[in-house]
Enzyme design. Sequence first.
Site, mmCIF file in Angstrom:
data_model
loop_
_atom_site.group_PDB
_atom_site.id
_atom_site.type_symbol
_atom_site.label_atom_id
_atom_site.label_comp_id
_atom_site.label_asym_id
_atom_site.label_seq_id
_atom_site.Cartn_x
_atom_site.Cartn_y
_atom_site.Cartn_z
ATOM 1 N N HIS A 47 20.686 -6.923 19.517
ATOM 2 C CA HIS A 47 21.861 -6.372 18.497
ATOM 3 C C HIS A 47 21.511 -5.055 17.845
ATOM 4 C CE1 HIS A 47 24.449 -6.252 15.072
ATOM 5 N NE2 HIS A 47 23.537 -6.457 14.313
ATOM 6 N N HIS A 71 17.443 -2.037 11.332
ATOM 7 C CA HIS A 71 18.331 -2.384 10.009
ATOM 8 C C HIS A 71 18.296 -3.806 9.689
ATOM 9 C CE1 HIS A 71 21.395 -3.665 13.031
ATOM 10 N NE2 HIS A 71 21.840 -4.477 12.027
ATOM 11 N N GLU A 75 15.637 -7.873 6.153
ATOM 12 C CA GLU A 75 16.538 -8.956 5.630
ATOM 13 C C GLU A 75 15.750 -10.109 6.524
ATOM 14 O OE1 GLU A 75 21.201 -10.169 5.838
ATOM 15 O OE2 GLU A 75 20.590 -8.004 5.866
ATOM 16 N N ASP A 76 15.614 -9.939 7.742
ATOM 17 C CA ASP A 76 15.379 -11.026 8.763
ATOM 18 C C ASP A 76 14.040 -11.314 9.196
ATOM 19 O OD1 ASP A 76 17.930 -11.587 8.501
ATOM 20 O OD2 ASP A 76 18.640 -10.674 10.326
ATOM 21 N N ASP A 138 27.214 -1.984 12.883
ATOM 22 C CA ASP A 138 26.702 -3.218 12.921
ATOM 23 C C ASP A 138 27.929 -4.045 12.947
ATOM 24 O OD1 ASP A 138 24.693 -5.533 12.051
ATOM 25 O OD2 ASP A 138 25.866 -5.405 10.227
ATOM 26 N N ASP A 258 56.845 4.264 20.249
ATOM 27 C CA ASP A 258 55.443 5.309 20.093
ATOM 28 C C ASP A 258 54.332 4.533 20.712
ATOM 29 O OD1 ASP A 258 55.504 3.632 17.868
ATOM 30 O OD2 ASP A 258 54.398 5.154 16.543
#
Length: 725
Positions: A47, A71, A75-76, A138, A258
């Site tokens: 990811h 990133h 957090e993880d 993300d 359109d």
Amino acid sequence: MKFKDYQTKMIELKTHYDMARLEKAFLFGAAAHKGQLRKSGEAYFSHPLEVSLILAELEMDEDTVIAALLHDVVEDTDISLDELKKAFGSTVTMLVDGVTKLGKISYETKEERQAENLRKMFIAMAEDIRVILIKLADRLHNMRTLKFMSDDKKKEKAEETLEIYAPIANRLGIYRIKWELEDLCLLYIDPENYYSLVQRVSKKRDERENSLNLLMTDLKKNLNDVDIEVKISGRPKNFYSIYKKMVYQQKDFEEIFDLEAVRVIVDSVKDCYGALGIVHTMWKPIPGRFKDYIAMPKPNMYQSLHTTVLSGSGEPFEIQIRTWEMHRVAEFGIAAHWKYKEGISSADDKDDKLSWLRQMMEWQKDVKSPQEFMDSLKQELFTNQVYVLTPEGEVVELPMGSTPVDFAYKIHSGVGNACVGAKVDGRIVPLSFKLTNGRIVEIMTSKSSPGPSRDWLKFVKSTQAKNKIRHWFKKERREENIEKGKEMFERDVRRVGLQLKEVLKSDWLDPIMKRLTVKDVEDLYATIGYGGIMMNQIIPRLREKHREEQKKKQLVTQTELDLIKPREMVNKKKPKVSQGVEVKGIDNILIRFAKCCNPLPGDGIIGYITRGRGVTVHRADCANLESTEDSESRYIEVGWIVDDATSYNSEIQIIAPDRKGLLSEITILMSESNATVNGVNAKRSKTGIAVINLSVEITDISQLNRLINKFKNMPDVIEVKRVAT
């Protein structure tokens, strides 16, 4: 994916990053996420890799791509911000921290958590816009892989993306991401219509392809004849844009012309207007369908000329004309600011293109309610905008539906506070006048102005204006606000059955005031008075505290039970069977049924001990139980006594269009069901709707439900329900 494969992809994207530094981040992230899997069963690190590649496609700088690789590590995983800073520097660490959710704070609701996470992200975004670019990449990859989630999660994520992240991409001008996010959201929110639309669009495009190719060939030849170098291509409209027109504008698919625009890219602004002249000599332009976003760019930096013309066969089609640089900005939006090839890796905080973000960060400081923050966010940033002019010709952007008061506060809070009138295009208009695009607005002010009116809050549209007006009342009318707030507080506390002397104790109010960031009770009253805090932010917490206090109290003592035994008691051995209810563990207590909920055999029930009147039996879900003073300590267990001979009175309400024979049909149905009717009350509304209340005698809840179901099966019946007598 091994680093060599990753490096190959980066080379294919023609990036010029420091591969040694990129490899270090790659190996660091892979080690941190080792053993973690996604819902798809893939290694979790796949990811962050894909997120970094999306940002590389946007030509983002090296720090942003490395922050994307890392990133989720804070957090993880067990990696700390300090470790990250030592390894990759303060810029990467700041970007990672900006996209890291608030994980260790407890919130009462899911909405509150979402609001606070977004607030944190926007604060970081104000410091460096690259935070939101990482978050958008993300979210885009998560949406691309959403099929592995549960159906409920798919819809929840898609709705959140459509409400928050797609509009952010639009606000930042990153149409490449915006369009893909919107189409993916539609796929999961309304899959049936999505696949139907894909099929219909494909078929219609196939039908138009030949004619469109001929038009583009003719246009290119004519432009080359006047020495304008050009690239012409078709630009398909994204599915969600078509869907919106069909749903919100009530258009049939065949009315949408359109589906595909012709995009003309030239070398200079001069060539843009030259190409426009050629287009309008070749085909007839449709009046009102020309937009010059070059002279007046959108706030998200988008520039282009748009015109809709009629082909030789009379079919309308749109043409967009822009330069190569305009095209790059249209695709990448704010991301076009980071040109890593030129060594530029940070944005200028003073850039006017980000002024809306700084303004948002000003008003968000005063917003305390998570719901208010979310509502303001959606309204201020993601609704359609209106563009008006000052008398000097400066463009001012406001939310759609804004008024001269919104305009005044956008100019300056002093202008808004001193506003006494307004002119639009030279004519005096009411302050509640709705502004439209291109209007020239002039604000009339007076030094002797008494200040803003509370009535302005009823029609202003922008969050900025609302907050400035409230701030004025907060500062200038404090005593008045305290009095008004106190009155509102006391009224609502009494309304829910709480005692003021109990509620005003410090152990009740202090935690609430701390959460709402007010210093004392007087400040709390003042903030309620000017509308900074709503009572629905306070009352639920007070009621929760009340329930906690009641649970701490000892159950009713034997002395209290003795007090409630009435003189009317007979038979000291067994409760009267005719009552149909027994109190567990206690004999010879007067029992009566609560009229607010009329419990019946089969209902869950609970007893409530009253002084001098025995035990009142309520349904377990009765709303009145919550607000009764000292209720928790007076609850007592009760149960039904099975006795077929006992009957109970209940009331059924039937709502149906009034017609001849309606009451007669109801009576016949009652007779066929062997149910006894004790009373009928019927009335007819002005709109022709009959409301019939039947008082019936039944033996238990199952008989009542059977009767209700029979009424529901009658023709034209709108609603049938059990009601309190």
